[in-house]
Design a protein around this motif. Structure first.
Motif, PDB file in Angstrom:
ATOM      1  N   ALA A  62       0.817  -1.139  -0.143  1.00  0.00           N
ATOM      2  CA  ALA A  62      -0.043  -0.074  -0.013  1.00  0.00           C
ATOM      3  C   ALA A  62       0.946   1.250  -0.079  1.00  0.00           C
ATOM      4  O   ALA A  62       2.047   1.319   0.410  1.00  0.00           O
ATOM      5  CB  ALA A  62      -0.982  -0.117   1.286  1.00  0.00           C
ATOM      6  N   VAL A  77      -7.462   0.098   9.297  1.00  0.00           N
ATOM      7  CA  VAL A  77      -7.143  -0.763   8.517  1.00  0.00           C
ATOM      8  C   VAL A  77      -6.417  -0.197   7.255  1.00  0.00           C
ATOM      9  O   VAL A  77      -6.797   0.928   6.806  1.00  0.00           O
ATOM     10  CB  VAL A  77      -8.586  -1.359   7.838  1.00  0.00           C
ATOM     11  CG1 VAL A  77      -8.548  -2.350   6.602  1.00  0.00           C
ATOM     12  CG2 VAL A  77      -9.412  -1.914   9.101  1.00  0.00           C
ATOM     13  N   GLU A  79      -5.867  -0.711   3.373  1.00  0.00           N
ATOM     14  CA  GLU A  79      -6.162  -1.451   2.365  1.00  0.00           C
ATOM     15  C   GLU A  79      -4.931  -1.915   1.425  1.00  0.00           C
ATOM     16  O   GLU A  79      -4.240  -0.889   1.103  1.00  0.00           O
ATOM     17  CB  GLU A  79      -7.153  -0.882   1.522  1.00  0.00           C
ATOM     18  CG  GLU A  79      -7.735  -1.422   0.397  1.00  0.00           C
ATOM     19  CD  GLU A  79      -8.878  -0.946  -0.556  1.00  0.00           C
ATOM     20  OE1 GLU A  79      -8.948  -0.920  -1.690  1.00  0.00           O
ATOM     21  OE2 GLU A  79      -9.298   0.316   0.038  1.00  0.00           O
TER      22      GLU A  79
END
Length: 127
Positions: A62, A77, A79
């Motif tokens: 990411a 979180v 992604e």
């Protein structure tokens, strides 16, 4: 006089280089002779068995801004760029070697290999 000293230094340097070349050639010939003998070849490979390797499994990647990263809190979180059902990448010394799927063995994570990168592909990536 200075010219003769330069020539003498050049001759010494050339003799030294020729000596190193002959020594290297002798080592290569010796190694080639050892490789012909199966027992010596096995001994020659044994020293590689103690070479440490860095093995890592990559789930995904990411990109994010520093400000977003610093605002992360517990439960946040990130992604990743891979889908949940895509294989994980296995790297050895930062080189892609295989792909696999995550498994649990004795309450620890493991990787079941499903696709090993061929030696020719690995060599091609080095270029």
């Amino acid at each position: 006089m200075a010219e003769s000293k330069k020539q003498e230094a050049a001759d010494i340097a050339q003799d030294s280089q020729e000596s190193r070349t002959e020594t290297s050639r002798g080592r290569l010939e010796s190694a080639a002779g050892d490789a012909a003998n199966g027992q010596n070849q096995a001994k020659g490979i044994d020293f590689l068995l103690d070479v440490p390797l860095q093995v890592s499994v990559e789930v995904g990647r990411a990109r994010m801004l520093i400000k977003d990263f610093l605002q992360m809190k517990e439960g946040g979180v990130i992604e990743l760029d891979k889908l949940a059902d895509e294989p994980l990448d296995l790297y050895v010394n930062s080189r892609l070697i295989a792909r696999g799927e995550a498994v649990v063995v004795n309450e620890k994570f493991g990787l079941r290999l499903i696709d090993v990168v061929s030696p020719s592909e690995r060599i091609e990536k080095l270029r």
